[in-house]
Design a protein around this motif. Structure first.
Motif, mmCIF file in Angstrom:
data_model
loop_
_atom_site.group_PDB
_atom_site.id
_atom_site.type_symbol
_atom_site.label_atom_id
_atom_site.label_comp_id
_atom_site.label_asym_id
_atom_site.label_seq_id
_atom_site.Cartn_x
_atom_site.Cartn_y
_atom_site.Cartn_z
ATOM 1 N N ALA A 149 0.833 -1.208 0.000
ATOM 2 C CA ALA A 149 0.000 0.000 0.000
ATOM 3 C C ALA A 149 0.861 1.249 0.000
ATOM 4 C CB ALA A 149 -0.908 -0.009 1.229
ATOM 5 N N TYR A 150 2.187 1.056 0.097
ATOM 6 C CA TYR A 150 3.111 2.184 0.193
ATOM 7 C C TYR A 150 3.809 2.398 -1.145
ATOM 8 C CZ TYR A 150 2.380 0.920 5.062
ATOM 9 O OH TYR A 150 1.805 0.589 6.253
ATOM 10 N N GLY A 151 3.515 3.513 -1.799
ATOM 11 C CA GLY A 151 4.093 3.767 -3.111
ATOM 12 C C GLY A 151 5.204 4.795 -3.106
ATOM 13 N N GLN A 152 5.676 5.192 -1.904
ATOM 14 C CA GLN A 152 6.705 6.214 -1.841
ATOM 15 C C GLN A 152 7.985 5.756 -2.530
ATOM 16 O OE1 GLN A 152 4.923 5.172 0.709
ATOM 17 N NE2 GLN A 152 4.189 6.862 1.979
ATOM 18 N N ARG A 153 8.670 6.724 -3.137
ATOM 19 C CA ARG A 153 9.900 6.435 -3.874
ATOM 20 C C ARG A 153 10.954 5.776 -2.984
ATOM 21 N NH1 ARG A 153 14.701 9.181 -5.110
ATOM 22 N NH2 ARG A 153 15.511 8.747 -7.202
ATOM 23 N N GLU A 154 11.060 6.208 -1.725
ATOM 24 C CA GLU A 154 12.064 5.657 -0.816
ATOM 25 C C GLU A 154 11.847 4.156 -0.608
ATOM 26 O OE1 GLU A 154 10.237 8.315 -0.218
ATOM 27 O OE2 GLU A 154 11.749 9.902 -0.417
ATOM 28 N N ASN A 155 10.583 3.755 -0.462
ATOM 29 C CA ASN A 155 10.280 2.332 -0.280
ATOM 30 C C ASN A 155 10.613 1.540 -1.533
ATOM 31 O OD1 ASN A 155 9.275 2.578 2.360
ATOM 32 N ND2 ASN A 155 7.277 3.224 1.609
ATOM 33 N N GLN A 156 10.322 2.126 -2.687
ATOM 34 C CA GLN A 156 10.621 1.433 -3.935
ATOM 35 C C GLN A 156 12.127 1.277 -4.135
ATOM 36 O OE1 GLN A 156 8.355 2.274 -7.454
ATOM 37 N NE2 GLN A 156 6.830 3.453 -6.334
ATOM 38 N N LEU A 157 12.885 2.312 -3.800
ATOM 39 C CA LEU A 157 14.339 2.219 -3.936
ATOM 40 C C LEU A 157 14.912 1.169 -3.002
ATOM 41 C CD1 LEU A 157 15.364 5.981 -4.249
ATOM 42 C CD2 LEU A 157 15.616 4.209 -5.990
ATOM 43 N N ALA A 158 14.419 1.127 -1.755
ATOM 44 C CA ALA A 158 14.901 0.122 -0.802
ATOM 45 C C ALA A 158 14.623 -1.283 -1.323
ATOM 46 C CB ALA A 158 14.229 0.337 0.558
ATOM 47 N N ALA A 159 13.423 -1.471 -1.894
ATOM 48 C CA ALA A 159 13.066 -2.783 -2.436
ATOM 49 C C ALA A 159 13.942 -3.153 -3.623
ATOM 50 C CB ALA A 159 11.593 -2.785 -2.844
ATOM 51 N N ARG A 160 14.184 -2.207 -4.526
ATOM 52 C CA ARG A 160 15.009 -2.477 -5.710
ATOM 53 C C ARG A 160 16.438 -2.816 -5.314
ATOM 54 N NH1 ARG A 160 11.836 -3.406 -10.244
ATOM 55 N NH2 ARG A 160 10.259 -1.785 -10.438
ATOM 56 N N ARG A 161 16.950 -2.116 -4.309
ATOM 57 C CA ARG A 161 18.331 -2.365 -3.885
ATOM 58 C C ARG A 161 18.504 -3.761 -3.300
ATOM 59 N NH1 ARG A 161 18.409 3.614 -1.390
ATOM 60 N NH2 ARG A 161 19.082 4.728 -3.266
ATOM 61 N N LEU A 162 17.435 -4.301 -2.754
ATOM 62 C CA LEU A 162 17.494 -5.657 -2.211
ATOM 63 C C LEU A 162 17.257 -6.723 -3.280
ATOM 64 C CD1 LEU A 162 15.626 -5.154 1.183
ATOM 65 C CD2 LEU A 162 18.053 -5.640 0.859
ATOM 66 N N GLY A 163 16.906 -6.302 -4.499
ATOM 67 C CA GLY A 163 16.731 -7.262 -5.586
ATOM 68 C C GLY A 163 15.308 -7.512 -6.005
ATOM 69 N N CYS A 164 14.358 -6.688 -5.535
ATOM 70 C CA CYS A 164 12.968 -6.831 -5.958
ATOM 71 C C CYS A 164 12.839 -6.604 -7.464
ATOM 72 C CB CYS A 164 12.115 -5.817 -5.197
ATOM 73 S SG CYS A 164 10.420 -5.677 -5.770
ATOM 74 N N ASP A 165 12.088 -7.465 -8.139
ATOM 75 C CA ASP A 165 11.924 -7.354 -9.591
ATOM 76 C C ASP A 165 10.784 -6.427 -9.986
ATOM 77 O OD1 ASP A 165 13.872 -9.439 -10.739
ATOM 78 O OD2 ASP A 165 12.836 -10.550 -9.167
ATOM 79 N N GLU A 166 9.690 -6.467 -9.234
ATOM 80 C CA GLU A 166 8.535 -5.620 -9.526
ATOM 81 C C GLU A 166 7.939 -5.126 -8.212
ATOM 82 O OE1 GLU A 166 7.505 -4.591 -12.377
ATOM 83 O OE2 GLU A 166 8.502 -5.946 -13.797
ATOM 84 N N TYR A 167 7.303 -3.958 -8.280
ATOM 85 C CA TYR A 167 6.754 -3.301 -7.095
ATOM 86 C C TYR A 167 5.337 -2.864 -7.452
ATOM 87 C CZ TYR A 167 7.117 -0.218 -2.942
ATOM 88 O OH TYR A 167 6.955 0.392 -1.722
#
Length: 204
Positions: free
Chosen positions: A88-106
């Motif tokens: 439910a959280y679409g903030q850019r900071e959360n997306q960057l943290a997820a991508r840095r850990l290897g998340c493929d899609e958000y």
């Protein structure tokens, strides 16, 4: 003989959302294993390797980001499983943290199920495409990617590497081109999956 259905591990704590996800994904032709929290999801991963992991980020015990971070510890090749975060959280900071850990899609809720199914199909197809074994990064390119994955700007990298900002960007651009991706974050994630860089993630 018909192709075997692709297997999805769905980690979602809300029972209504979890039930709806299972229903929609099974209707789309997937085999779904459902887990009600992060610990149950990690236990399911130990028992059977799925073709894709679909995980809520806000879980009551182990968060979706912690699940993602723990996956490499479960065995060789686990990091290559496509990982899709639901949140439910679409903030850019959360997306960057997820991508840095290897998340493929958000994917941000409310869920567009038609879009989700296409994202899942695309990610599974891409994960089964042959990787490029001929990719070779220089020491400077690996260093630049590692700092980039830790959230450093080009100016920060220049100071840390003892080079000009233009040179730091040159190494990043070369790595992006060699890895066949579009952004420096994608380059860092792919290089990690290929075992070309280590220690990805924010600074401790």
């Amino acid at each position: 003989m018909a192709n075997k259905p692709k297997r999805i591990l769905c980690i979602e704590d809300d029972p209504d959302t979890r039930g709806l996800l299972v229903e929609e994904l099974e209707e789309a032709g997937f085999t779904v294993t459902a887990a009600a929290d992060g610990l149950a999801g990690l236990e399911a991963l130990k028992r059977d390797r799925p073709d894709l992991i679909l995980c809520d980020i806000d879980l009551p015990d182990v968060s979706g980001l912690e699940v993602l971070q723990s996956i490499p510890e479960l065995g060789q090749g686990m990091r290559a499983i496509p990982f899709v975060l639901l949140t439910a959280y679409g903030q850019r900071e959360n997306q960057l943290a997820a991508r840095r850990l290897g998340c493929d899609e958000y994917i941000v809720k409310p869920i567009d199920f038609e879009l989700l199914v296409e994202v899942i199909r695309n990610r599974i197809t891409r994960s089964r495409a042959p990787v490029r074994p001929d990719v070779q990064l220089t020491e400077r390119e690996r260093e630049a990617l590692t700092w980039s994955a830790r959230g450093k700007s080009s100016a920060d990298m220049a100071v840390l590497m003892g080079v000009s900002e233009r040179t730091a960007n040159f190494h990043i651009d070369n790595a992006i081109r060699k890895l066949g991706v579009a952004t420096r974050i994608q380059a860092a994630v792919k290089a990690s999956l290929l075992g070309l860089v280590d220690g990805l993630g924010p600074d401790a």
